[in-house]
Write an enzyme that holds these catalytic residues in place. Structure first.
Site, PDB file in Angstrom:
ATOM      1  N   ASP A   1     -32.687 -19.359  57.918  1.00 43.30           N
ATOM      2  CA  ASP A   1     -31.550 -19.807  57.120  1.00 43.30           C
ATOM      3  C   ASP A   1     -30.973 -21.120  57.672  1.00 43.30           C
ATOM      4  O   ASP A   1     -30.968 -21.331  58.889  1.00 43.30           O
ATOM      5  CB  ASP A   1     -30.471 -18.714  57.143  1.00 43.30           C
ATOM      6  CG  ASP A   1     -29.455 -18.903  56.040  1.00 43.30           C
ATOM      7  OD1 ASP A   1     -29.711 -19.695  55.118  1.00 43.30           O
ATOM      8  OD2 ASP A   1     -28.402 -18.252  56.109  1.00 43.30           O
TER       9      ASP A   1
ATOM     10  N   GLY B   1     -30.738 -25.796  53.777  1.00 42.16           N
ATOM     11  CA  GLY B   1     -29.903 -26.509  52.805  1.00 42.16           C
ATOM     12  C   GLY B   1     -28.782 -27.265  53.506  1.00 42.16           C
ATOM     13  O   GLY B   1     -28.558 -28.457  53.240  1.00 42.16           O
TER      14      GLY B   1
ATOM     15  N   HIS C   1     -35.878 -27.976  53.485  1.00 36.74           N
ATOM     16  CA  HIS C   1     -36.990 -27.017  53.502  1.00 36.74           C
ATOM     17  C   HIS C   1     -38.237 -27.663  54.115  1.00 36.74           C
ATOM     18  O   HIS C   1     -38.993 -27.008  54.826  1.00 36.74           O
ATOM     19  CB  HIS C   1     -37.286 -26.519  52.081  1.00 36.74           C
ATOM     20  CG  HIS C   1     -36.146 -25.743  51.478  1.00 36.74           C
ATOM     21  ND1 HIS C   1     -35.467 -24.771  52.167  1.00 36.74           N
ATOM     22  CD2 HIS C   1     -35.552 -25.808  50.253  1.00 36.74           C
ATOM     23  CE1 HIS C   1     -34.519 -24.249  51.394  1.00 36.74           C
ATOM     24  NE2 HIS C   1     -34.535 -24.886  50.228  1.00 36.74           N
TER      25      HIS C   1
ATOM     26  N   LEU D   1     -52.708 -14.014  66.736  1.00 34.41           N
ATOM     27  CA  LEU D   1     -51.344 -13.799  66.233  1.00 34.41           C
ATOM     28  C   LEU D   1     -51.413 -13.451  64.753  1.00 34.41           C
ATOM     29  O   LEU D   1     -52.059 -14.151  63.972  1.00 34.41           O
ATOM     30  CB  LEU D   1     -50.524 -15.089  66.417  1.00 34.41           C
ATOM     31  CG  LEU D   1     -49.152 -15.161  65.741  1.00 34.41           C
ATOM     32  CD1 LEU D   1     -48.165 -14.197  66.396  1.00 34.41           C
ATOM     33  CD2 LEU D   1     -48.576 -16.584  65.824  1.00 34.41           C
TER      34      LEU D   1
HETATM   35  C1  FPP Z   1     -32.869 -20.479  53.561  1.00 32.76           C
HETATM   36  O1  FPP Z   1     -32.097 -21.612  53.849  1.00 32.76           O
HETATM   37  C2  FPP Z   1     -34.276 -20.873  53.497  1.00 32.76           C
HETATM   38  C3  FPP Z   1     -35.068 -20.687  52.431  1.00 32.76           C
HETATM   39  C4  FPP Z   1     -34.633 -20.067  51.184  1.00 32.76           C
HETATM   40  C5  FPP Z   1     -36.473 -21.173  52.437  1.00 32.76           C
HETATM   41  C6  FPP Z   1     -37.155 -21.055  53.752  1.00 32.76           C
HETATM   42  C7  FPP Z   1     -38.391 -21.801  53.661  1.00 32.76           C
HETATM   43  C8  FPP Z   1     -38.914 -22.576  54.645  1.00 32.76           C
HETATM   44  C9  FPP Z   1     -38.408 -22.690  56.016  1.00 32.76           C
HETATM   45  C10 FPP Z   1     -40.076 -23.375  54.330  1.00 32.76           C
HETATM   46  C11 FPP Z   1     -41.299 -22.622  54.670  1.00 32.76           C
HETATM   47  C12 FPP Z   1     -41.719 -21.930  53.498  1.00 32.76           C
HETATM   48  C13 FPP Z   1     -42.880 -22.059  52.934  1.00 32.76           C
HETATM   49  C14 FPP Z   1     -42.929 -22.765  51.664  1.00 32.76           C
HETATM   50  C15 FPP Z   1     -44.101 -21.484  53.557  1.00 32.76           C
HETATM   51  P1  FPP Z   1     -31.002 -22.043  52.821  1.00 32.76           P
HETATM   52  O2  FPP Z   1     -31.637 -22.940  51.832  1.00 32.76           O
HETATM   53  O3  FPP Z   1     -30.359 -20.812  52.259  1.00 32.76           O
HETATM   54  O4  FPP Z   1     -30.003 -22.842  53.708  1.00 32.76           O
HETATM   55  P2  FPP Z   1     -28.417 -22.915  53.527  1.00 32.76           P
HETATM   56  O5  FPP Z   1     -27.893 -21.539  53.835  1.00 32.76           O
HETATM   57  O6  FPP Z   1     -28.022 -23.910  54.562  1.00 32.76           O
HETATM   58  O7  FPP Z   1     -28.140 -23.365  52.125  1.00 32.76           O
END
Ligand code: FPP
Length: 228
Positions: free
Chosen positions: A2, A5, A19, A113
């Site tokens: 998390d 964003g 991302h 792994l």
């Molecule tokens: C949550 O952060 C993250 C996600 C919804 C996506 C996680 C994906 C990746 C790390 C990329 C790797 C994935 C793939 C395509 C293999 P958020 O967007 O909710 O962050 P925020 O809370 O700051 O808005």
């Protein structure tokens, strides 16, 4: 994972840039897990609820997955990583589905792994789909049969569950499997969660006492007996 964003917004970048940076952090994390002797790593990349995000973010994440697969799978293969995708594939495009199968097949011989990527996954979905499968087969629903029908039946339950980004909740991740996992919450945003941060989480885990419903004395007794 998390915080992507917020990482981007703080830099006046589109969320998808966060991302992208998240994929870099994930690459380092996978590599470091291999080096630290971690045998199983499971990440939450796209939840059943993430479809509710703005359409450009959803398509950005799908695109990122496709690009990451093409770019990363040869490295994963060379590094002894076996990749599995867990989640409802029926809603994914033909192209993405084919990419997942290809990545799984290309790394199927690896044992260093196990890397599980939960994509279009939700803990409640997993429990429900496992129960539905047992009903379809006419099998009784027990803890053991449900466990064996889950998307993560090929690995043992997680010892440590890490959530980055400062929130302290599970958000529908591994609801069944995390029954006895140690929880670790980090304020770091996922793109900033580096090798040192992972080492810190592992060191914190090593200081925990895992009792699985027993008393502290019961846990320590075998050690005391051995020492005597
Ligand atoms: C949550 O952060 C993250 C996600 C919804 C996506 C996680 C994906 C990746 C790390 C990329 C790797 C994935 C793939 C395509 C293999 P958020 O967007 O909710 O962050 P925020 O809370 O700051 O808005």
């Amino acid at each position: 994972m998390d915080g992507n964003g917020r990482w981007a917004t703080r830099r006046y970048l589109p969320r998808v840039a966060g991302h992208k940076k998240g994929v870099d952090a994930l690459r380092h994390c996978v590599r470091h897990c291999g080096e630290r002797g971690v045998k199983v790593l499971t990440v939450f990349a796209f939840s059943s609820e993430n479809w509710n995000r703005p359409p450009e973010e959803v398509s950005g994440l799908m695109e990122l997955l496709a690009v990451a697969l093409t770019r990363e799978v040869p490295h994963l293969k060379a590094e002894g990583v076996r990749i599995h995708f867990v989640g409802d594939r029926s809603a994914l495009s033909e192209k993405v589905r084919a990419g997942l199968l290809q990545a799984e097949a290309a790394t199927a011989g690896n044992t260093r792994l196990v890397f599980n990527v939960c994509f279009n996954y939700g803990g409640r979905w997993d429990i429900a789909q496992a129960a539905a499968r047992l009903v379809e087969r006419g099998e009784p629903i027990t803890e053991q049969s449900l466990d064996a029908a889950m998307g993560l039946a090929h690995v043992r339950d997680p010892d440590l569950l890490i959530r980055t980004g400062g929130e302290q909740r599970i958000s529908n991740f591994l609801l069944w499997q995390a029954a006895y996992s140690e929880l670790y919450f980090s304020d770091k945003l996922w793109p900033d969660f580096d090798e040192a941060a992972l080492d810190e989480a592992i060191a914190d885990y090593a200081r925990r006492e895992r009792r699985f419903g027993r008393t502290s004395q019961q846990i320590q007794e075998p050690v005391a007996k051995k020492a005597a």
